[in-house]
Motif scaffolding. Structure first.
Motif, PDB file in Angstrom:
ATOM      1  N   LEU A 164     117.774  25.294 -55.396  1.00  0.00           N
ATOM      2  CA  LEU A 164     117.220  24.415 -56.710  1.00  0.00           C
ATOM      3  C   LEU A 164     117.796  25.339 -57.646  1.00  0.00           C
ATOM      4  O   LEU A 164     117.478  27.066 -57.626  1.00  0.00           O
ATOM      5  N   ARG A 165     117.212  25.744 -58.579  1.00  0.00           N
ATOM      6  CA  ARG A 165     117.291  26.818 -60.043  1.00  0.00           C
ATOM      7  C   ARG A 165     115.732  26.883 -60.572  1.00  0.00           C
ATOM      8  O   ARG A 165     114.867  26.143 -60.412  1.00  0.00           O
ATOM      9  N   ASP A 166     115.659  28.092 -60.754  1.00  0.00           N
ATOM     10  CA  ASP A 166     114.516  28.782 -60.569  1.00  0.00           C
ATOM     11  C   ASP A 166     114.298  29.658 -61.364  1.00  0.00           C
ATOM     12  O   ASP A 166     114.800  30.814 -61.091  1.00  0.00           O
ATOM     13  N   PRO A 167     114.739  29.634 -62.700  1.00  0.00           N
ATOM     14  CA  PRO A 167     114.286  30.844 -63.762  1.00  0.00           C
ATOM     15  C   PRO A 167     113.734  32.094 -63.396  1.00  0.00           C
ATOM     16  O   PRO A 167     113.644  33.207 -64.082  1.00  0.00           O
ATOM     17  N   PHE A 168     111.973  31.024 -63.732  1.00  0.00           N
ATOM     18  CA  PHE A 168     111.243  32.105 -63.434  1.00  0.00           C
ATOM     19  C   PHE A 168     111.396  33.391 -62.156  1.00  0.00           C
ATOM     20  O   PHE A 168     110.900  34.890 -62.784  1.00  0.00           O
TER      21      PHE A 168
END
Length: 613
Positions: free
Chosen positions: A494-498
């Motif tokens: 999954l994307r998780d920029p934070f």
């Protein structure tokens, strides 16, 4: 008046008796010998020697033996093995049993051969027990020992049995040795009892055999034989043939140490340091270890080096002192100490950095069979240092890796992946990297990259991301940045920029240039950040290694990986020996400096395999 007269009369009688004794001693050598033995028992060695000399000059074998023994032990005269040899040979030629077996011992010690070769011709030199000696003369020793043994001397039987078990291969006869040791033990000879016990211990595999062997060692120990006291201590500590007891074992070690047994001194020192069966006393324990080390015990010297290398909270490490003791042990043939000294020179710990000296000591350790030294030397060789045969270097590295050395497995994987010192083989590199990933953080990261990029293995971004996350969790900056990249672009999960930004901040705090660059760009938007990361050069995140940096990093990783072995004691050396550079570091995470072939230094930050970065 009567009292004075009695005193005068008593004095004249005493004078006459003394005069009579001297006349008898002068005329009768046997009487001189008897009187000499009495004086010797009273501690009047010089007077006893003069009487023994009278009997010796008269050709009495016992007198010749006594004179030789006085010279051998320094009793009543200055110690002189040259004179001892002369008089013992004369007595042995007259079939004196004790002279024969003592003469055999001198031949075993190599003193006779050194005299014949002219190494010790000055009588003054013989005042020291440390004079140069030659090679043992087993043939002459066997001749005199057999004469004494066949004449019924228990000591002669023990010496003969020793020659038959430990002499040149052509002279060995274990069955005959067994019989002679048994006869010697039956004659209540402590050396014979000890030798017989050791033979029984080698042959005895069941409990009854162990008990019998321990019983004969106990008899020798009760007779005060220092080596037997030490061995009985070992048996008691391990519970072999006797009831296990740390308290009794400690007391036996103490007795052996006080009698001058080097191994006993070393073991007693360790017992005091560790508090096994006695109240803990590190100061006195170190004193006993020093005593054993200074008298030539290599294990004691190596252990003192370990103590100085790591120390405790109360005292900081003293690497210079550790290097001195490692050198003493290494020069005496201690292979682990040789490796320790080699790595000290490699990293400049306690000594000046010297690649030639490092290679020298690592080679000595490697040729003595130390697997870790072989791997270390192979690393140096594969980067062009040490003049080691590259074929042998690869073989040593493969052997170390196959034996379960995870650091060696990582090093081998790096060499195969980069084609350093061997043909490039990405598939085999991936296999070794996978094995090393079980405990080496760098291997976890690099194996993850292999999975993500499909290098040597089938591409699996999800599995690769998991391995990189594991390395990042251990605090590896390169892994943190690589995981952040995957979280931004959603590769392998999954994307998780934070979370990605938090990882970049961690890496930036460690000085990672790529992380600092991204954070300083001020791109808060996840999409823009993803684009910035994607456009950044791959080596920004440590994804690509130069040939030079890879090999230097592999050496640094090896140094730090073994930091997890800090708790290993000298008793465990045969299973896994502590890396001295890790000992010098004193912590599970260190920065190791490894000099490249051109003399430059690359700083490589590495982490312990347990993740305590």
């Amino acid at each position: 008046m009567s009292d004075a007269r009695e005193r005068r009369t008593g004095g004249r009688r005493k004078y006459r008796r003394g005069l009579l004794v001297r006349l008898v001693d002068a005329l009768l050598p046997a009487a001189a010998l008897r009187h000499g033995r009495t004086l010797l028992d009273e501690g009047r060695g010089a007077e006893a020697f003069r009487l023994f000399a009278r009997a010796a000059r008269a050709g009495v074998a016992e007198g010749e033996y006594r004179v030789g023994l006085c010279y051998l032990e320094g009793s009543g005269v200055p110690l002189s093995r040259i004179d001892a040899l002369h008089w013992l040979t004369r007595a042995a030629a007259q079939a004196h049993r004790d002279a024969q077996w003592r003469l055999a011992v001198l031949y075993l010690q190599g003193f006779v051969r050194s005299l014949e070769q002219g190494k010790t011709s000055d009588p003054v030199a013989s005042l020291s027990l440390r004079e140069d000696v030659g090679e043992p003369d087993f043939v002459a020793a066997e001749k005199w020992a057999r004469l004494a043994a066949e004449a019924g001397s228990g000591d002669g039987q023990a010496v003969l049995a020793y020659i038959l078990t430990s002499g040149p291969e052509a002279m060995r006869d274990l069955e005959a040795a067994h019989r002679w040791y048994e006869r010697s033990a039956a004659a209540k000879c402590p050396q014979g009892a000890l030798g017989y016990g050791l033979l029984l211990a080698q042959a005895g595999t069941n409990e009854a055999g162990q008990r019998k062997a321990a019983e004969y060692v106990r008899r020798a120990a009760e007779a005060g034989l220092a080596s037997a006291l030490y061995l009985l201590g070992d048996l008691t500590r391990s519970g072999i043939g006797v009831e296990r007891s740390d308290v009794i074992a400690a007391d036996l070690y103490r007795q052996a140490a006080e009698k001058g047994n080097r191994s006993g001194q070393a073991r007693w020192g360790l017992v005091l340091i560790e508090g096994l069966g006695v109240e803990r006393n590190p100061t006195e324990g170190e004193s006993w270890l020093r005593r054993a080390g200074l008298t030539g015990d290599p294990d004691a010297a190596a252990r003192i080096g370990d103590l100085y290398a790591k120390r405790g909270k109360a005292l900081p490490p003293n690497h210079a002192e550790a290097a001195i003791w490692y050198r003493r042990a290494a020069e005496a043939g201690h292979r682990t100490a040789a490796r320790s000294l080699g790595l000290f020179y490699l990293t400049g710990t306690g000594v000046g950095r010297d690649l030639d000296e490092a290679t020298h000591w690592l080679r000595i350790s490697a040729e003595a069979g130390d697997q870790q030294a072989r791997a270390d030397l192979a690393n140096l060789s594969l980067r062009g240092c040490g003049n080691q045969d590259p074929v042998k270097a690869r073989l040593w590295l493969e052997q170390a890796a196959a034996s379960g050395d995870l650091a060696a497995a990582f090093n081998l994987a790096v060499c195969l992946a980069e084609g350093m010192g061997m043909e490039r083989d990405e598939r085999l590199a991936a296999q070794w990297m996978c094995r090393a990933a079980d405990g080496v953080v760098d291997a976890q990261y690099r194996y993850g990259r292999m999975l993500v990029d499909g290098l040597g293995v089938q591409m699996d971004a999800g599995e690769g991301r998991a391995w990189i996350a594991r390395a990042a969790g251990a605090g590896m900056a390169e892994a943190e940045v690589a995981l952040a990249e995957m979280m931004v672009n959603g590769r392998g999960g999954l994307r998780d920029p934070f979370t990605a930004r938090a990882l970049l901040k961690k890496a930036a705090q460690k000085g990672h240039v790529g992380a600092i660059s991204v954070l300083n760009s001020g791109q808060e938007d996840a999409g823009k950040a993803r684009s910035h990361l994607a456009d950044a050069p791959s080596n920004l995140f440590g994804c690509q290694y130069s040939r030079e940096a890879s090999l230097n990093d592999s050496i640094a990783t090896r140094v730090v990986f073994h930091a997890s072995q800090l708790g290993v004691t000298s008793a465990d050396r045969s299973r896994r020996e502590p890396c001295p550079v890790a000992l010098a570091a004193g912590v599970p995470t260190v920065s190791a400096l490894a000099a490249d072939a051109g003399g430059r230094c690359l700083r490589a930050q590495r982490h312990s395999p347990d993740g305590n970065g």
